[in-house]
Design an enzyme around this catalytic site. Structure first.
Site, PDB file in Angstrom:
ATOM      1  N   HIS A  56      -8.249  -4.001  -0.910  1.00  0.00           N
ATOM      2  CA  HIS A  56      -7.410  -4.139   0.279  1.00  0.00           C
ATOM      3  C   HIS A  56      -6.356  -3.028   0.334  1.00  0.00           C
ATOM      4  CE1 HIS A  56      -5.393  -6.501   3.503  1.00  0.00           C
ATOM      5  NE2 HIS A  56      -4.334  -5.885   3.033  1.00  0.00           N
ATOM      6  N   GLU A  57      -5.613  -2.885  -0.739  1.00  0.00           N
ATOM      7  CA  GLU A  57      -4.525  -1.885  -0.725  1.00  0.00           C
ATOM      8  C   GLU A  57      -5.089  -0.477  -0.605  1.00  0.00           C
ATOM      9  OE1 GLU A  57      -1.893  -3.255  -0.113  1.00  0.00           O
ATOM     10  OE2 GLU A  57      -2.338  -5.257  -0.847  1.00  0.00           O
ATOM     11  N   GLU A  94       0.803  -1.224   0.000  1.00  0.00           N
ATOM     12  CA  GLU A  94       0.000   0.000   0.000  1.00  0.00           C
ATOM     13  C   GLU A  94       0.835   1.273   0.000  1.00  0.00           C
ATOM     14  OE1 GLU A  94       0.215  -2.347   2.353  1.00  0.00           O
ATOM     15  OE2 GLU A  94       0.316  -1.536   4.376  1.00  0.00           O
ATOM     16  N   ASP A 114       8.638  -9.572   9.372  1.00  0.00           N
ATOM     17  CA  ASP A 114       8.178 -10.096   8.078  1.00  0.00           C
ATOM     18  C   ASP A 114       7.740 -11.550   8.185  1.00  0.00           C
ATOM     19  OD1 ASP A 114       8.575  -7.815   6.683  1.00  0.00           O
ATOM     20  OD2 ASP A 114      10.526  -8.383   5.862  1.00  0.00           O
ATOM     21  N   TYR A 119      -4.692 -10.908   9.947  1.00  0.00           N
ATOM     22  CA  TYR A 119      -5.537 -10.325   8.887  1.00  0.00           C
ATOM     23  C   TYR A 119      -7.003 -10.728   9.098  1.00  0.00           C
ATOM     24  CZ  TYR A 119      -1.399  -9.245   5.940  1.00  0.00           C
ATOM     25  OH  TYR A 119      -0.224  -8.753   5.436  1.00  0.00           O
ATOM     26  N   HIS A 149      -5.991   0.470   2.918  1.00  0.00           N
ATOM     27  CA  HIS A 149      -4.838   0.880   3.727  1.00  0.00           C
ATOM     28  C   HIS A 149      -4.627   2.398   3.714  1.00  0.00           C
ATOM     29  CE1 HIS A 149      -2.913  -2.619   5.397  1.00  0.00           C
ATOM     30  NE2 HIS A 149      -2.825  -3.251   4.246  1.00  0.00           N
ATOM     31  N   GLU A 186      -3.631  -4.543   9.536  1.00  0.00           N
ATOM     32  CA  GLU A 186      -4.133  -5.575   8.618  1.00  0.00           C
ATOM     33  C   GLU A 186      -5.538  -6.092   8.943  1.00  0.00           C
ATOM     34  OE1 GLU A 186      -2.933  -5.906   5.890  1.00  0.00           O
ATOM     35  OE2 GLU A 186      -0.870  -5.189   6.079  1.00  0.00           O
TER      36      GLU A 186
HETATM   37 ZN   LIG Z   1      -2.543  -5.313   3.963  1.00  0.00          ZN
END
Ligand SMILES: [Zn+2]
Length: 612
Positions: free
Chosen positions: A316-317, A292, A394, A401, A320, A339
């Site tokens: 989704h993006e 995003e 990461d 989510y 954000h 998320e």
């Molecule tokens: Zn995301």
């Protein structure tokens, strides 16, 4: 970022414009810095406010080289500015005004955090000028050979700064709690175009020198750069698509609902505050579904399915732009605030644009993935809030989510949609351009919706394991029909008796995932009839390959090899390599050796732990 959902996309409802609800009082004071286990920075002493980059992109050396000038705001007694770096070569640091050379210190390299850069400052220091270059192995950057691009003629550079990789290409305070504005000058080979998470060019210039300006303050993980043989196609006055020439037509068609999505999101949760919303379609090695980056979402080409079936990724993006970019998780332990909110918001955009039946399919697929991943995690890794100290964020679980989204759906169903939407709108308005901790969110929720909090077990959701018993249950009639067909097939009905011709790709995925473990020959009969191993839909294909590998089938190995060597999206390649390591480690290792050079460092780091 979108990385975990097996299937994509997302949702919506109602919503009239809401006025500021009575829950909103005077804006709260900017919160004190909370310790971030993933940054050396000490912004409570000296804080970066603005960045000026002047960088040259050298494809032959795989290097960015130049200067970063950081304007700072320091406490009167501050003695040093502390920054994060990873594999950077620092040539010099100068203090402004005056230009005095600073005797900086680089700390020891930590495998996750990199090296601390300490710069002594004086009471007069307004900015520091750091002359530096990146390493060819910089974690954020992938340098693609021409053969790995769509056009095959020119190289491509792409970045992925989230979560803590920005420090591998810019020395800065790499914590989501520090926001700064930025300007950049980027020099690239004349035949290429550069773009960033900023105001962007729409055409190539003859000098290969690009100027960027980002007037809204962003945290470091939203710094982004892409350089390639790019073309731009506008949708309207505030959105459009960048892609390589061979991909631009298909990309523009696939994502043409983008303007509608922006409008829908604004109707629900308030104005889009980043001016433009453009998309950059990357080569297939991009490690995530999307990232995003403000003003310019980075996207995998694996969602170009030809039928818009995977465009919930855009929802989704885009979401954000509110949850994440506007109200930002304070540390990566609070990642669910980015998320979980975004996945919920995504489902709402999809519901509003494509209908409730459609969004319920996506909710259901999300819950399927969530259950599957929870089953692999220790109980202390299953909460929404997670202590990731000592770990690379990461590699944190992706369960936040869908579990976060389910939690918000529970709050919505308990409060009633209208009241809940007013709450969210006020939340985004109140905390815009600020960071948010889990504790602070819970306090705000307690104040704004005390009756709702009494009726749901907030603590169990945030800190407990599994899916709490009061979780909402998405229901899809279409999926119920698909499940019946899967059951019939498992019990002996022939493949010919199944009619998939009118099924969406989501129904195909759900059908595959609903099959129990079958003998390889049984599955191969399905493949002969429906050619699932040749599906052009990446979600259908990955679901099919995973199911086949679970059954012990080796007939899909050629399709597996094709899939793993032609794209590097971590969500797809990780589970398949995990399964191969169980069934045929020798094949997995051979295949990884072949595929690895085409993967982004983020994907390589994950897979190096799995295939060895
Ligand atoms: Zn995301």
């Amino acid at each position: 970022m979108k990385r975990i959902l097996l299937l994509v996309l997302l949702a919506a409802a109602c919503s009239k414009e809401t006025t500021t609800p009575s829950t909103q009082t005077a804006p709260p004071p900017v919160p004190a810095y909370v310790r971030d286990p993933h940054s050396y920075a000490r912004p409570e002493e000296a804080r970066v406010k603005h960045l000026v980059l002047d960088l040259t992109v050298d494809f032959a050396k795989k290097q960015l080289s130049g200067t970063a000038t950081l304007s700072i705001e320091a406490q009167p007694n501050a003695k040093e500015l502390v920054l994060d770096t990873s594999e950077l070569t620092i040539r010099s640091v100068k203090l402004q005004p005056g230009g005095a050379t600073a005797q900086f210190t680089l700390g020891n390299a930590d495998p996750i955090l990199g090296r601390k850069l300490e710069i002594p400052i004086t009471a007069d220091t307004k900015s520091v000028v750091i002359d530096y270059n990146t390493a060819p192995t910089a974690h954020a950057l992938q340098w693609l050979e021409p053969a790995m691009t769509a056009g095959k003629k020119h190289p491509f550079l792409l970045s992925q700064s989230q979560a803590i990789n920005a420090r591998s290409w810019v020395p800065l305070q790499d914590t989501p709690q520090v926001r700064f504005t930025y300007d950049a000058t980027v020099r690239v080979p004349k035949e290429l175009m550069a773009v960033m998470s900023a105001e962007n060019p729409t055409s190539r210039n003859e000098q290969g020198v690009y100027q960027f300006r980002m007037p809204q303050p962003v945290p470091s993980y939203l710094l982004a750069i892409g350089v390639g043989d790019l073309e731009f196609r506008p949708y309207d006055t505030r959105s459009g698509v960048y892609a390589e020439i061979p991909v631009i037509e298909a990309a523009a068609r696939e994502f043409s609902d983008t303007p509608k999505m922006i409008h829908t999101a604004e109707e629900m949760y308030g104005p889009y505050r980043w001016s433009r919303y453009d998309l950059l379609v990357l080569p297939p090695s991009f490690p995530y579904g999307g990232m995003e980056n403000p003003r310019l979402t980075f996207l995998t080409p694996t969602v170009i399915a030809g039928d818009k079936s995977l465009v919930s990724l855009i929802a989704h993006e885009l979401a954000h732009s509110w949850s994440g970019n506007l109200v930002t998780n304070a540390t990566w332990n609070d990642f669910w605030l980015n998320e979980g909110f975004t996945t919920y918001f995504e489902h709402r955009i999809v519901e509003k644009l494509y209908g409730r039946e459609y969004s319920e399919m996506l909710w259901t697929l999300g819950v399927t993935d969530l259950k599957e991943e929870l089953a692999t995690l220790a109980p202390n890794k299953q909460g929404l809030y997670m202590d990731l100290s000592g770990e690379n964020p990461d590699d944190g679980p992706g369960t936040v989510y869908e579990k976060g989204a389910l939690f918000l759906r529970l709050l919505e169903e308990t409060a009633g949609r209208e009241k809940w939407d007013s709450f969210l709108r006020a939340y985004f308005d109140t905390f815009a351009f600020q960071s948010m901790t889990t504790t602070r969110f819970v306090e705000y929720l307690n104040t704004a919706l005390p009756d709702v909090v009494k009726r749901v077990n907030v603590k169990e959701w945030i800190y407990g394991s599994g899916i709490p018993a009061n979780a909402p249950q998405p229901k899809s009639e279409a999926f119920a029909r698909v499940e019946a067909q899967a059951k019939a097939f498992a019990e002996g009905a022939p493949a010919e008796s199944i009619d998939m011709s009118k099924w969406s790709s989501h129904e195909r995925v759900h059908f595959i995932q609903s099959l129990p473990n079958l003998y390889p020959e049984h599955l191969e009969a399905l493949d002969r009839h429906f050619h699932l191993s040749e599906s052009g839909n990446s979600e259908v294909l990955s679901a099919w390959l995973e199911k086949s590998l679970d059954s012990g089938s080796k007939s899909v190995f050629p399709a597996v090899e094709r899939f793993l060597t032609t794209q590097g999206r971590r969500k797809f390649v990780r589970p398949i390599f995990e399964k191969l390591m169980k069934t045929d480690p020798a094949f997995a290792k051979r295949l990884y050796e072949k595929a690895r050079p085409g993967y982004h460092p983020v994907t390589q780091a994950t897979l190096d732990e799995i295939v060895r």
